[in-house]
Design a protein around this motif. Structure first.
Motif, PDB file in Angstrom:
ATOM      1  N   ARG A  37       0.807  -1.224   0.000  1.00  0.00           N
ATOM      2  CA  ARG A  37       0.000   0.000   0.000  1.00  0.00           C
ATOM      3  C   ARG A  37       0.841   1.274   0.000  1.00  0.00           C
ATOM      4  O   ARG A  37       0.378   2.317  -0.467  1.00  0.00           O
ATOM      5  N   ARG A  38       2.059   1.214   0.532  1.00  0.00           N
ATOM      6  CA  ARG A  38       2.837   2.441   0.740  1.00  0.00           C
ATOM      7  C   ARG A  38       4.068   2.592  -0.154  1.00  0.00           C
ATOM      8  O   ARG A  38       4.554   3.702  -0.310  1.00  0.00           O
ATOM      9  N   THR A  75       4.101  -5.034  -5.303  1.00  0.00           N
ATOM     10  CA  THR A  75       2.931  -5.870  -5.581  1.00  0.00           C
ATOM     11  C   THR A  75       3.038  -7.208  -4.869  1.00  0.00           C
ATOM     12  O   THR A  75       4.136  -7.689  -4.582  1.00  0.00           O
ATOM     13  N   TRP A  76       1.886  -7.789  -4.614  1.00  0.00           N
ATOM     14  CA  TRP A  76       1.837  -9.146  -4.101  1.00  0.00           C
ATOM     15  C   TRP A  76       2.105 -10.119  -5.241  1.00  0.00           C
ATOM     16  O   TRP A  76       1.734  -9.865  -6.386  1.00  0.00           O
ATOM     17  N   HIS A  77       2.696 -11.232  -4.895  1.00  0.00           N
ATOM     18  CA  HIS A  77       2.812 -12.359  -5.811  1.00  0.00           C
ATOM     19  C   HIS A  77       2.594 -13.611  -4.970  1.00  0.00           C
ATOM     20  O   HIS A  77       3.076 -13.691  -3.831  1.00  0.00           O
ATOM     21  N   LEU A 104       9.171  -6.022  -5.342  1.00  0.00           N
ATOM     22  CA  LEU A 104       9.459  -4.597  -5.429  1.00  0.00           C
ATOM     23  C   LEU A 104       9.836  -4.243  -6.860  1.00  0.00           C
ATOM     24  O   LEU A 104      10.307  -5.107  -7.609  1.00  0.00           O
ATOM     25  N   PRO A 105       9.657  -2.990  -7.257  1.00  0.00           N
ATOM     26  CA  PRO A 105       9.991  -2.576  -8.621  1.00  0.00           C
ATOM     27  C   PRO A 105      11.453  -2.849  -8.993  1.00  0.00           C
ATOM     28  O   PRO A 105      11.780  -3.038 -10.155  1.00  0.00           O
ATOM     29  N   SER A 106      12.323  -2.900  -7.994  1.00  0.00           N
ATOM     30  CA  SER A 106      13.745  -3.157  -8.245  1.00  0.00           C
ATOM     31  C   SER A 106      14.005  -4.607  -8.653  1.00  0.00           C
ATOM     32  O   SER A 106      15.101  -4.950  -9.055  1.00  0.00           O
ATOM     33  N   GLY A 107      12.971  -5.456  -8.511  1.00  0.00           N
ATOM     34  CA  GLY A 107      13.131  -6.873  -8.802  1.00  0.00           C
ATOM     35  C   GLY A 107      13.345  -7.701  -7.542  1.00  0.00           C
ATOM     36  O   GLY A 107      13.336  -8.926  -7.588  1.00  0.00           O
ATOM     37  N   ARG A 108      13.527  -7.046  -6.438  1.00  0.00           N
ATOM     38  CA  ARG A 108      13.726  -7.748  -5.169  1.00  0.00           C
ATOM     39  C   ARG A 108      12.419  -8.384  -4.706  1.00  0.00           C
ATOM     40  O   ARG A 108      11.343  -7.821  -4.880  1.00  0.00           O
ATOM     41  N   GLU A 109      12.549  -9.562  -4.128  1.00  0.00           N
ATOM     42  CA  GLU A 109      11.397 -10.283  -3.579  1.00  0.00           C
ATOM     43  C   GLU A 109      11.554 -10.332  -2.068  1.00  0.00           C
ATOM     44  O   GLU A 109      12.615 -10.671  -1.564  1.00  0.00           O
ATOM     45  N   ILE A 110      10.492  -9.991  -1.351  1.00  0.00           N
ATOM     46  CA  ILE A 110      10.533 -10.018   0.110  1.00  0.00           C
ATOM     47  C   ILE A 110       9.654 -11.159   0.607  1.00  0.00           C
ATOM     48  O   ILE A 110       8.455 -11.198   0.328  1.00  0.00           O
TER      49      ILE A 110
END
Length: 145
Positions: free
Chosen positions: A93-94, A99-101, A112-118
């Motif tokens: 949201r912030r 985005t969710w995956h 994340l837009p950088s390609g990082r996955e959390i």
């Protein structure tokens, strides 16, 4: 709450559907709403006098709570899961472009837009069990990416 995909998903589950990942493909907003519920965490926070408002500040406030849930081994994994989903919801949201995956096995992560996955659920479980990493720290790192 009216989540349009839920009835379809329940029917598909009875028919051995591939699971949450396939439902996510059909209705990502509905799945995001479901992931953001976090009722157990919200209930525990409310008991401590904290209202979770889906803001980064609420993550800092959660980090400051006394971890009384650690006394209940049955509660711990559920609360950690909720903490991770709440963290993911705040990030999505912030943080612009986050985005969710949902992976085919059903594991929700934040991209994340950088390609990082959390791995937010993993971070939430670590937070609930060990107190680290702090939820606000994971958010700060995500917002910098």
């Amino acid at each position: 709450m009216n989540i349009s995909f839920f009835d379809r998903w329940r029917r598909q589950s009875a028919d051995r559907s591939p699971g949450l990942a396939s439902v996510f493909d059909e209705d990502p907003a509905g799945v995001a709403e479901l992931l953001s519920e976090c009722e157990l965490l919200r209930s525990q926070a409310a008991t401590a006098g904290l209202e979770l408002d889906d803001s980064p500040g609420s993550l800092t406030a959660l980090d400051q709570l006394l971890p009384r849930w650690r006394d209940d081994p049955e509660l711990l994994p559920w609360l950690g899961n909720d903490a991770g989903l709440y963290l993911g919801s705040v990030i999505v949201r912030r943080v612009p472009g986050a985005t969710w995956h949902v992976w085919p096995g059903g594991s929700p992560v934040v991209w994340l837009p950088s390609g990082r996955e959390i791995q937010v659920v993993e971070a939430g479980l670590d937070w609930a069990v060990q107190g680290a990493p702090e939820l606000s720290q994971v958010y700060a790192e995500a917002s910098e990416s």
